[in-house]
Design an enzyme around this catalytic site. Structure first.
Site, PDB file in Angstrom:
ATOM      1  N   ILE A 171       0.864  -1.180   0.000  1.00 12.64           N
ATOM      2  CA  ILE A 171       0.000   0.000   0.000  1.00 12.64           C
ATOM      3  C   ILE A 171       0.900   1.230   0.000  1.00 12.64           C
ATOM      4  CG2 ILE A 171      -1.803   1.279   1.222  1.00 12.64           C
ATOM      5  CD1 ILE A 171      -2.717  -1.392   0.021  1.00 12.64           C
ATOM      6  N   HIS A 172       1.033   1.833  -1.171  1.00 11.22           N
ATOM      7  CA  HIS A 172       1.854   3.039  -1.315  1.00 11.22           C
ATOM      8  C   HIS A 172       0.928   4.258  -1.341  1.00 11.22           C
ATOM      9  CE1 HIS A 172       0.783   2.884  -5.620  1.00 11.22           C
ATOM     10  NE2 HIS A 172       0.944   1.575  -5.476  1.00 11.22           N
ATOM     11  N   ALA A 173       1.440   5.412  -1.722  1.00 15.17           N
ATOM     12  CA  ALA A 173       0.706   6.680  -1.600  1.00 15.17           C
ATOM     13  C   ALA A 173      -0.643   6.697  -2.321  1.00 15.17           C
ATOM     14  CB  ALA A 173       1.569   7.835  -2.083  1.00 15.17           C
TER      15      ALA A 173
ATOM     16  N   PRO B 115      -2.841   4.203  -3.468  1.00 11.13           N
ATOM     17  CA  PRO B 115      -3.941   3.434  -2.864  1.00 11.13           C
ATOM     18  C   PRO B 115      -4.264   3.891  -1.436  1.00 11.13           C
ATOM     19  CG  PRO B 115      -2.014   2.032  -3.204  1.00 11.13           C
ATOM     20  CD  PRO B 115      -1.735   3.347  -3.860  1.00 11.13           C
ATOM     21  N   ALA B 116      -3.272   4.381  -0.709  1.00  5.43           N
ATOM     22  CA  ALA B 116      -3.532   4.889   0.646  1.00  5.43           C
ATOM     23  C   ALA B 116      -4.451   6.108   0.569  1.00  5.43           C
ATOM     24  CB  ALA B 116      -2.226   5.245   1.350  1.00  5.43           C
TER      25      ALA B 116
END
Length: 109
Positions: A37-39, A41-42
């Site tokens: 979970i990177h920027a 999708p966060a």
């Protein structure tokens, strides 16, 4: 794979003739995206959590939950591929909200 536990609490004020139903739902899912979970999708998940109007938390399984409306809190979990996360929704329509949030989380992959 999603597992869930459902808790329903009925609360009412003393002397009131009606009761308000509030439910809390928790589900787990395993992250399959190779980068976790990177920027992006966060951010999508945080926006969906905030828009739901419910109290939403997310945690790595066995870890401390953080507010799902905070991109920085989600990023701070360091969720990687293969990690199992636990999402909890507390409020009206919790079942519907958590279905949508899990879909948002896994669609981001």
């Amino acid at each position: 794979e999603c597992r869930y536990r459902r808790t329903t609490n009925r609360t009412g004020t003393t002397g009131a003739t009606t009761q308000r139903s509030v439910s809390m739902v928790t589900r787990t899912t395993t992250i399959t995206d190779p980068v976790g979970i990177h920027a992006r999708p966060a951010a999508k998940f945080a926006q969906a959590a905030t828009a739901s109007g419910c109290t939403v938390t997310i945690a790595k399984q066995g870890g401390n939950p953080v507010p799902a409306g905070s991109i920085l809190s989600i990023m701070g979990l360091g969720i990687k591929q293969g990690d199992t996360v636990e999402v909890t929704v507390d409020g009206d329509n919790a079942e519907t909200v958590i279905d949508s949030l899990i879909e948002t989380l896994t669609a981001a992959e």
